[in-house]
Design a protein around this motif. Sequence first.
Motif, PDB file in Angstrom:
ATOM      1  N   ALA A  74      -5.292   1.219   4.490  1.00 11.61           N
ATOM      2  CA  ALA A  74      -4.099   1.172   5.184  1.00 11.61           C
ATOM      3  C   ALA A  74      -3.677   1.785   5.897  1.00 11.61           C
ATOM      4  O   ALA A  74      -4.550   2.070   6.851  1.00 11.61           O
ATOM      5  CB  ALA A  74      -2.804   2.058   3.271  1.00 11.61           C
ATOM      6  N   GLU A  75      -2.670   3.461   5.857  1.00 13.92           N
ATOM      7  CA  GLU A  75      -2.546   4.107   7.136  1.00 13.92           C
ATOM      8  C   GLU A  75      -3.669   5.716   6.796  1.00 13.92           C
ATOM      9  O   GLU A  75      -2.915   5.704   7.083  1.00 13.92           O
ATOM     10  CB  GLU A  75      -1.192   4.285   7.100  1.00 13.92           C
ATOM     11  N   ILE A  76      -4.410   5.628   6.012  1.00 13.52           N
ATOM     12  CA  ILE A  76      -5.517   6.575   5.928  1.00 13.52           C
ATOM     13  C   ILE A  76      -6.610   6.599   7.080  1.00 13.52           C
ATOM     14  O   ILE A  76      -6.898   8.232   7.593  1.00 13.52           O
ATOM     15  CB  ILE A  76      -5.749   7.668   4.699  1.00 13.52           C
ATOM     16  N   SER A 132      -4.236  -0.978   8.174  1.00  9.02           N
ATOM     17  CA  SER A 132      -3.106  -1.731   7.828  1.00  9.02           C
ATOM     18  C   SER A 132      -1.644  -1.431   9.258  1.00  9.02           C
ATOM     19  O   SER A 132      -1.796  -2.579   9.508  1.00  9.02           O
ATOM     20  CB  SER A 132      -1.870  -0.947   6.827  1.00  9.02           C
ATOM     21  N   HIS A 133      -2.659  -0.789  10.304  1.00  8.04           N
ATOM     22  CA  HIS A 133      -2.656  -1.287  11.342  1.00  8.04           C
ATOM     23  C   HIS A 133      -3.529  -1.398  12.417  1.00  8.04           C
ATOM     24  O   HIS A 133      -5.044  -0.576  12.276  1.00  8.04           O
ATOM     25  CB  HIS A 133      -1.576   0.026  12.152  1.00  8.04           C
ATOM     26  N   THR A 134      -3.262  -2.202  13.477  1.00  7.49           N
ATOM     27  CA  THR A 134      -4.594  -2.578  14.301  1.00  7.49           C
ATOM     28  C   THR A 134      -6.431  -3.210  13.481  1.00  7.49           C
ATOM     29  O   THR A 134      -5.466  -3.356  12.675  1.00  7.49           O
ATOM     30  CB  THR A 134      -5.579  -0.693  14.898  1.00  7.49           C
ATOM     31  N   THR A 194       1.484  -0.942   0.012  1.00 10.57           N
ATOM     32  CA  THR A 194       0.091  -0.234  -0.505  1.00 10.57           C
ATOM     33  C   THR A 194       1.200   1.481  -0.085  1.00 10.57           C
ATOM     34  O   THR A 194       0.474   2.444  -0.058  1.00 10.57           O
ATOM     35  CB  THR A 194      -0.581  -0.081   1.249  1.00 10.57           C
ATOM     36  N   HIS A 195       2.633   1.050   0.626  1.00  5.01           N
ATOM     37  CA  HIS A 195       3.255   2.173   0.492  1.00  5.01           C
ATOM     38  C   HIS A 195       4.296   2.456   1.317  1.00  5.01           C
ATOM     39  O   HIS A 195       4.717   0.885   0.976  1.00  5.01           O
ATOM     40  CB  HIS A 195       2.396   3.678   1.944  1.00  5.01           C
ATOM     41  N   THR A 196       4.705   2.932   0.717  1.00 13.27           N
ATOM     42  CA  THR A 196       6.650   2.772   0.971  1.00 13.27           C
ATOM     43  C   THR A 196       6.818   3.403   2.517  1.00 13.27           C
ATOM     44  O   THR A 196       8.402   3.302   2.018  1.00 13.27           O
ATOM     45  CB  THR A 196       6.718   4.619   0.241  1.00 13.27           C
ATOM     46  N   GLY A 246       8.660   0.804   5.317  1.00 15.74           N
ATOM     47  CA  GLY A 246       9.873  -0.911   5.612  1.00 15.74           C
ATOM     48  C   GLY A 246       8.478  -1.151   5.672  1.00 15.74           C
ATOM     49  O   GLY A 246       8.554  -2.928   5.882  1.00 15.74           O
ATOM     50  N   ASP A 247       7.786  -1.137   7.008  1.00 14.24           N
ATOM     51  CA  ASP A 247       6.667  -2.480   7.497  1.00 14.24           C
ATOM     52  C   ASP A 247       6.060  -2.873   6.298  1.00 14.24           C
ATOM     53  O   ASP A 247       4.793  -3.797   6.663  1.00 14.24           O
ATOM     54  CB  ASP A 247       6.331  -1.653   8.750  1.00 14.24           C
ATOM     55  N   HIS A 248       5.602  -2.191   5.277  1.00 16.67           N
ATOM     56  CA  HIS A 248       4.706  -2.552   4.551  1.00 16.67           C
ATOM     57  C   HIS A 248       4.928  -3.307   3.041  1.00 16.67           C
ATOM     58  O   HIS A 248       4.406  -4.287   2.882  1.00 16.67           O
ATOM     59  CB  HIS A 248       3.565  -1.603   4.072  1.00 16.67           C
ATOM     60  N   TYR A 249       6.287  -2.647   2.800  1.00 17.91           N
ATOM     61  CA  TYR A 249       7.476  -4.323   2.196  1.00 17.91           C
ATOM     62  C   TYR A 249       8.520  -4.553   2.127  1.00 17.91           C
ATOM     63  O   TYR A 249       9.076  -5.590   1.678  1.00 17.91           O
ATOM     64  CB  TYR A 249       7.382  -2.568   0.924  1.00 17.91           C
TER      65      TYR A 249
HETATM   66 ZN   LIG Z   1       3.342   1.332   8.116  1.00 20.11          ZN
END
Ligand SMILES: [Zn+2]
Length: 650
Positions: free
Chosen positions: A297-299, A342-344, A166-168, A170-173
């Motif tokens: 994602a994280e929005i 992507s969190h919680t 979803t985004h740039t 490190g905890d996602h890629y």
């Molecule tokens: Zn994250």
Amino acid sequence: MKTNKITTLLIGFTIVANAQAPKQASTFTQKSNEAVYSKLNFDDTADFTDAKRGFIATLPDGKIVSKTGNVAVNLNDFAFIKGKSPATANPALWRQAQLNNINGLFKITNGVYQVRSLDIANISFIETKTGYVVIDALTIGEASTAAYELVKKHVANKPILAVIVTHTHGDHYGGIEGLVSAEDIKSGKVKFITPKGFYEEAVSENVLLGNVMRRRAGYQFGLGLEKSATGQVDVGLGKPFLSGGSSSLLQPNFEVEKTGQKITIDGLDLVFQLTPNSEAPAELTVFAPAQKVFFSAEIASHTYHNVLTPRGAKTRDAKAWAGYIDEAIDLFGDKTEFIVPSHTWPVYGHDKGITFLEKQRDLYKYVHDQTVHLANKGLNKDEIAEEIKLPAELSKEWYNRDFYGTVKHNAKATYQFYLGWWDGNPADYDKLPQVEAAKKYVEWFGGEETALKKATESYQKGEYRWVAEVLKHVIFANPENVPAKNLQADAFEQIAYQSESGIWRDLYLSGAKELREGVIVPKNPINRAAGFLASLTPEAIFDYLSITVDGNKAAGKEISLRFVFPELNKNILVYLKNGVLHQSQTRVNDKAEFTLAISKAKFVELLTNPENARTILFSEGVIFEGDPLKFRELAGVFEPANPYWNIVTP
Ligand SMILES: [Zn+2]
């Protein structure tokens, strides 16, 4: 680079033998934390129901061992977080820490699964006819493999057809190679889908600013802290395991170009929304219409997020962020039954989901608008941060609390986004550097003794923020003043204990620990360097090298080298002039004093193991001509970064 490791050893081990241990909560801290129970609705336990909903299984022993043999993830480390909060933790954060302790594989709806809390982020799996589409890949490959194993065992053993990152961050890629091989992405066998600009932004953040951000991230995520009631409990977004494991950055083979773009993978329909410069410079959300799931994602998450993360980053656009949440309501709101951040944990139900999105939107917009409103009234960023209070209809929602980002630091971030660091007062425009100023302050205080005596009185009154500020001058004037460092550590610690934000807690506790013990060097840092350099283009490598130039050493030198990367069919002229390292592919035929034809892999080896330069240069396939002393002269202007620079002392 190798030289970094040597510096690490030299500066790393300055642990003081009789360092003070963490203290208990003061009476001021006890009162402050006790008051939280009457301020917020702890009887509302819906989040616990939602976080546990659909549970299938988790790791039997709670451990993930890295390829190098250390325990990278140990879920048992956080087993102490249960029941009523201790006096040394903010009760709201303690509650969030309990929620983020709920881990394992969960079924969200038919065909949609999520693995949570094996890492700081979540990984989601959508089942297709013959396989899975994965959303986000966690930080380390060992964790993403463990998540996939749970899915294969308890859902169905099917291959991964596509990974959407979803985004740039490190905890996602970082963990992608724990799911699929780099070869399968390169060949296109597995789709690797990202928002447009993903790779460039990930490189720019992690390579150019990598060193300073890693050190600051160590504070933000409390990497050197014990996991305990006086140490790390949660970062608000989740649990920061981050002790070893392997991580890499791969190039995507499919970039999402625009909002509304649709894709069908093995019968699964997905719609994307691009949300650049919200939580990350390149980010997207995903909607699965048949499943009625919005992956936010994280929005939108169960916490206020960072408009400017304390580790440092480009400031995010809070107004655009609120706008994207609003757009998501328009695009997907009607058909959404499940919101999966992507969190919680997820939000279940249409009406609850819309309220969640609206109130998250208004949280970002309220702080944005009020910051600008107050700036226009002439308040500076510190005054604005003190002044803004959320309306009760926003602040009472658990998901709008300051667990990760905070109203205070996001207000300052928004001020900085529009107006920069300066508040308009010339007195602040060209201040003395901190050590020089500190020495003068201490002299004007009437010496260190007097300053410390006054600071002690303030400490006894519970004025921890003031003690922290004033003692900085004493410590920066004289970093050997142990009583001053210990008292500042005590003040940091009480601030940490009172903090609702997990990252505020961590950064104050990290500061306290380093004041007491010296710089903390993590035992098992995540191995990024080698894999990371190897994943860069030669242009990105030279960009990186240009910021490692020591301007003083480079001044007055003119050196030109030509690099030939035969397998990439790429010739690059690299030249040093006016203290600046340039690269050019248009002026590649200009005169060069040294030409080196080398594969990118060997070039990376040369950079990471400079002590083997001779062997590498004389190995098969490497050709050079011209004056090798010029090569050595250029190498001499590079200065390795110090990964463990001092933060709380000069
Ligand atoms: Zn994250």
